[in-house]
Write a protein that holds these residues in place. Structure first.
Motif, PDB file in Angstrom:
ATOM      1  N   LYS A  80     -11.580  -9.729  -9.648  1.00 29.74           N
ATOM      2  CA  LYS A  80     -10.603 -10.596 -10.298  1.00 29.74           C
ATOM      3  C   LYS A  80      -9.209  -9.972 -10.249  1.00 29.74           C
ATOM      4  O   LYS A  80      -9.056  -8.767 -10.308  1.00 29.74           O
ATOM      5  CB  LYS A  80     -11.010 -10.825 -11.755  1.00 29.74           C
ATOM      6  N   GLY A  81      -8.208 -10.821 -10.146  1.00 28.38           N
ATOM      7  CA  GLY A  81      -6.829 -10.337 -10.166  1.00 28.38           C
ATOM      8  C   GLY A  81      -6.385  -9.768  -8.848  1.00 28.38           C
ATOM      9  O   GLY A  81      -5.312  -9.181  -8.756  1.00 28.38           O
ATOM     10  N   PHE A  82      -7.191  -9.923  -7.802  1.00 26.10           N
ATOM     11  CA  PHE A  82      -6.793  -9.442  -6.481  1.00 26.10           C
ATOM     12  C   PHE A  82      -7.037 -10.558  -5.479  1.00 26.10           C
ATOM     13  O   PHE A  82      -8.170 -10.850  -5.110  1.00 26.10           O
ATOM     14  CB  PHE A  82      -7.579  -8.192  -6.091  1.00 26.10           C
ATOM     15  N   SER A  83      -5.950 -11.189  -5.063  1.00 27.40           N
ATOM     16  CA  SER A  83      -6.049 -12.316  -4.146  1.00 27.40           C
ATOM     17  C   SER A  83      -5.234 -12.019  -2.898  1.00 27.40           C
ATOM     18  O   SER A  83      -4.016 -11.870  -2.960  1.00 27.40           O
ATOM     19  CB  SER A  83      -5.523 -13.590  -4.833  1.00 27.40           C
ATOM     20  N   MET A 119      -5.320  -4.170  -9.903  1.00 34.71           N
ATOM     21  CA  MET A 119      -4.803  -4.134 -11.270  1.00 34.71           C
ATOM     22  C   MET A 119      -5.308  -2.875 -11.957  1.00 34.71           C
ATOM     23  O   MET A 119      -6.317  -2.296 -11.581  1.00 34.71           O
ATOM     24  CB  MET A 119      -5.325  -5.344 -12.058  1.00 34.71           C
ATOM     25  N   PRO A 155      -0.677  -5.457  -6.146  1.00 35.97           N
ATOM     26  CA  PRO A 155      -1.610  -6.598  -6.166  1.00 35.97           C
ATOM     27  C   PRO A 155      -0.935  -7.947  -6.353  1.00 35.97           C
ATOM     28  O   PRO A 155      -1.575  -8.976  -6.131  1.00 35.97           O
ATOM     29  CB  PRO A 155      -2.556  -6.284  -7.326  1.00 35.97           C
TER      30      PRO A 155
END
Lengths: 523, 434
Positions: B159-162, B255, B123
């Protein structure tokens, strides 16, 4: 760049001076090699002393503390939690010191009120049942980040300039005057030049190194103090051990946590310092004698700072060296520099006074006469510093209850909109919103997850916003976690150790951040 | 001690529900051993779902291995105390093959090349070396070699994955990736991978997602998604989405806790009862007295004693500090159930280095249970503590699974070796009937 005054160092003294000069209508640039409060100003107890701590060792400093304490409570109340304080002794503590305490307080003009042990324990139930004496004093908790950021913000509004991550690398001197100061941007390596009528060295523990560049010897002593942050708040008031200043004898509340410290260890350099494991254990053992729960509570962070002490020549306990400040006008020295002033030493509580005295001296060198206003003008509150306060962001987030404003940091409840505001304020000050810069201005990474989750959530969010690009985020993530680690490493047992294992499993086991080239290996 | 609590008897008690506990239970059940499994199912949710075998050795040099078996041979030569050296390469190979075969048969397909490590995208956009990975991630190696035009998809609220972050970090290895952020069908606000996975098990939802992706496909010949393609029905979800999108689709782990760990957990929890295993999840071992006939009596319960399990032999796979198999106070590390001797550094100042990502790793990770050649926890003289207690997984000493990238291999192979030794002991006749 041209300016009337160049201030070197962005701690409480430097930012305090920037505001003081700005209010007198004097133009200044503040240059800081890292970020605001990167040195001792950001690594202390956050204690606004009543002065009682210094009544025996330094009565003059004690009286100064008392005056400044009163002034700051009036003028900067938003930076202060007026908790009140206790001095408490337990069985075995020096009874002569206890007996002399009230008279010495009175001699320095410091109010103190005797309490019975039962009264004290009713006020602070965490105190040991072996309590033998207690006094109430006017200690308070102060947020040094908010303080410095608000001082800087007002200086900026009055036309001051701030240059962060830039370091003084050389002085050009002609005929006993500094004619130019060479700066290196530590992010880009770019060299620039500042021409100032007066240069003030407010570099704290680094003041000796800065003066050395100008060919001026200042003998500095470095006294490291380590502190621990508890997982939850342990008392309502500041609690001091009623004895001669020693290790692990002050517990200061700060929002939802408390801070226990400190130590005094001589170190060779202010640059590479760590809170050591034996210091941590010593602080806990000492603190637990006064507050037994300190032996078993969870600690979330350790940190240390360096007290800049100007050596008078003789050796001895660094705590017995005067904690008063050193204002050195190098025009008066031989060899001297007519437009160079050093201000160092002192303590958080008296930073305003240090700035005032320095600004007076600057005015004299500039040949102008403008009165100080910081002892009468209230400090305006800005948004820049709001988010450092523990417990503030949860209450705002809950009150707002906007489902689209997702939490980046779930432990300290820092939401995306708060990150947006912090990014904006960093941009406003011409900074780059790195993870560390946002960490400095918020509670992100300071909660029980130790940065495991919020670090990557923040990195991902900054990429989404376009604030991070290329592989900068990987380096940033590694640097951020490495910085948090410094404060976690001495505290890894019980739950914190399990949490650290999860952190490593994700950031090293899965992400492989150990292979990302970010910083040189540290010892 | 009189008690009205139920007492059940078994040949083998497996303590632990992480990767090693699951593997030990699996191996024991397949060998016809009467097995009870007890543990808190929490840790396996934090498994990445990637079956690492050996990625790095020596750690200080950061040397990575294309062929993990060559790396293991070198590791065994260099570190004779490493659990891999105790287990032996043949057993490691047999263990991995049997474990992965089971997953494939159980509807959770994994892909690997027997003599080659694979890479997956993380990630944060780094590439991780692993061995067997979910079939849904297997297209990555070829894509990294061929660099086809690709599309990375992410979702608001996860969240935490872009996708932008991953693309930025991958720029050198896979240039020309495009990214797109798409609404997730039927879910709003903050998204959890587990809920997303369950949602995509609904055919209409995955059709809707595939249609949205297809509309943004452009020239992309492959599509990357966060790992949310179902939990118990991943092969179906994956096949349907690929068919509807029209190009290969691969997953990128999220994550932790990630859905890939959850899939493993659900797979085991579904199959163990059919295999005759008696599992007691969300239960702890509260006490573990031992009888004169050498059998162990485990007091089992959530908080208080609910049942007793009498076992002729025990495999201890209770994990490290996160799994609570080990516990540390300020002064020392201890093993939590049997109070077994723990190999450990002299004091806390030697547990961790001052830099988190120090190239040598942290000495504390080498702490744990030292074992003899039959995987029995041993004292400092090398003698086993109990003849019928075996240990497996990350609780073992002399390894650093995080840095060596050998976590699952260690769990699976040591479980295999522990069960093999346990079976030998059970069959040797030295264990009397309880």
């Amino acid at each position: 760049m041209e300016t009337q005054v160049l201030i070197i160092g962005g701690g409480v003294t430097g930012t305090g001076l920037a505001r003081d000069l700005a209010l007198r209508g004097i133009e200044c640039i503040l240059v800081e090699k890292q970020d605001i409060n990167a040195g001792a100003s950001g690594a202390n107890h956050g204690l606004l002393h009543s002065g009682a701590r210094y009544i025996a060792s330094d009565p003059a400093a004690a009286a100064e503390c008392h005056r400044e304490n009163r002034l700051l409570k009036q003028l900067a109340p938003h930076c202060i939690e007026d908790t009140g304080g206790l001095f408490a002794a337990v069985a075995g503590d020096d009874e002569t010191y206890i007996a002399d305490f009230p008279a010495l307080c009175q001699a320095s003009g410091i109010p103190c009120k005797a309490l019975t042990p039962a009264e004290a324990r009713e006020m602070e139930p965490c105190l040991s049942d072996r309590l033998i004496a207690a006094y109430a004093v006017d200690d308070a908790a102060i947020d040094p980040f908010k303080l410095s950021l608000d001082h800087m913000a007002q200086a900026l509004r009055h036309g001051g300039r701030l240059i962060r991550f830039s370091q003084v690398v050389d002085f050009r001197i002609k005929a006993g005057r500094i004619v130019a100061v060479m700066l290196r941007n530590n992010l880009t390596g770019r060299i620039s030049e500042v021409h100032a009528d007066v240069v003030v060295n407010a570099a704290g523990a680094w003041a000796g190194q800065v003066a050395d560049l100008a060919g001026i010897p200042i003998r500095m002593r470095y006294s490291k103090g380590s502190l621990l942050v508890t997982h939850h708040r342990m008392g309502r008031r500041v609690i001091n051990r009623l004895r001669k200043a020693s290790n692990g004898d002050i517990l200061v509340p700060g929002g939802t946590v408390s801070i226990l410290g400190t130590t005094s260890e001589r170190c060779e350099s202010p640059d590479i310092i760590y809170p050591e494991i034996q210091e941590v254990d010593h602080i806990i053992d000492e603190g637990a004698a006064m507050i037994p729960d300190l032996a078993t509570t969870r600690y979330i962070r350790a940190y240390c700072g360096v007290r800049p002490l100007v050596s008078s020549g003789e050796d001895g306990d660094d705590r017995s060296v005067s904690r008063g400040f050193s204002l050195i006008d190098h025009a008066d020295q031989d060899p001297g520099l007519e437009n160079f002033i050093t201000i160092t030493g002192g303590k958080l509580t008296t930073f305003r006074l240090m700035a005032e005295k320095t600004a007076d001296r600057v005015c004299r060198r500039l040949g102008i006469c403008r009165p100080c206003r910081t002892h009468s003008d209230p400090l305006p509150q800005t948004m820049d510093a709001r988010w450092t306060e523990p417990g503030l962001t949860p209450s705002l987030w809950v009150r707002k209850n906007d489902p689209d404003d997702m939490l980046v940091c779930e432990c300290e409840m820092v939401s995306q909109s708060i990150v947006d505001q912090i990014v904006e304020s960093i941009r406003h000050q011409n900074g780059e919103p790195s993870l560390n810069a946002i960490g400095l201005r918020s509670r992100i990474g300071k909660g029980p997850c130790q940065g495991t989750f919020c670090s990557q959530r923040l990195a991902a969010y900054l990429y989404d916003r376009g604030e991070l690009t290329g592989d900068a985020g990987l380096r940033d993530l590694r640097t951020f976690l490495e910085k948090r680690w410094r404060g976690q490493q001495p505290l890894l047992w019980d739950i914190s150790l399990a949490q650290a294992e999860l952190l490593e499993a994700m950031h090293s086991g899965l992400f492989g951040l150990e292979t990302v080239d970010a910083t040189p290996q540290e010892p | 001690m009189s008690t009205t609590r139920p007492e059940i008897h078994c040949e083998l008690l497996v303590i632990g529900t992480g990767m090693a506990g699951m593997a030990a239970t699996l191996f024991a059940a397949r060998r016809g051993i009467d097995t009870v499994q007890v543990g808190m199912t929490g840790e396996i949710n934090f498994a990445s779902g990637l079956l690492d075998l050996l990625g790095v050795h020596p750690v200080a040099a950061g040397q990575t291995w294309t062929n993990p078996w060559e790396g293991i041979r070198q590791l065994i030569a260099d570190q004779p105390l490493h659990p891999y050296a105790r287990i032996g390469i043949d057993a490691i190979q047999a263990a991995m093959a049997e474990f992965i075969d089971f997953l494939n048969d159980a509807g959770l397909p994994y892909r690997y090349e027997p003599r080659k490590n694979a890479r997956v995208i993380t990630p944060v956009g780094t590439l991780k070396t692993t061995y067997a990975r979910p079939a849904t991630m297997a297209a990555v190696d070829r894509a990294l070699a061929e660099n086809p035009p690709g599309l990375l998809v992410d979702f608001p609220g996860l969240k935490g994955f872009s996708a932008r972050q991953i693309r930025a970090a991958l720029e050198a290895q896979w240039p020309g990736l495009r990214v797109v952020r798409l609404p997730f069908p039927g879910l709003e606000g903050e998204l959890q991978p587990e809920r997303m996975g369950r949602r995509l098990e609904v055919p209409a939802a995955r059709q809707q997602l595939a249609d949205t992706i297809r509309a943004h496909l452009g020239d992309a010949r492959i599509v990357g998604l966060p790992a949310v393609l179902g939990i118990a029905r991943t092969p179906q979800v994956w096949a349907d989405i690929q068919k509807a999108v029209g190009v290969p689709v691969f997953e990128i782990p999220t994550m932790l806790p990630s859905i890939t760990g959850l899939r493993l957990r659900e797979c085991f929890e579904q199959h163990f009862p059919q295999m005759g295993v008696k599992s007691h999840y969300q239960k702890k071992i509260l006490a573990m007295p031992r009888r004169l006939d050498q059998s162990f009596i485990a007091s089992v319960g959530g908080k208080s004693h609910e049942l007793s399990v009498r076992a002729k032999a025990v495999v201890l796979a209770s994990g490290r500090f996160f799994g609570q198999g080990l516990h540390a106070d300020r002064h020392a590390i201890r093993e939590t159930i049997f109070n077994l001797p723990v190999y450990q550094p002299a004091d806390r100042s030697r547990w961790h280095r001052k830099a988190l990502f120090h190239k040598d790793g942290h000495p504390i990770h080498h702490a744990g249970l030292a074992v003899d050649n039959r995987m029995r926890p041993a004292d400092t003289t090398g003698r086993f503590v109990y003849p019928n207690l075996f240990a497996a997984g990350s609780i073992l000493a002399h390894q650093d699974w995080i840095r060596q990238k050998c976590g699952c291999g260690l769990a699976i192979a040591s479980a295999y070796a522990a069960v093999r030794a346990g079976r030998d002991w059970l069959r040797s006749g030295r264990s009397t009937q309880p």
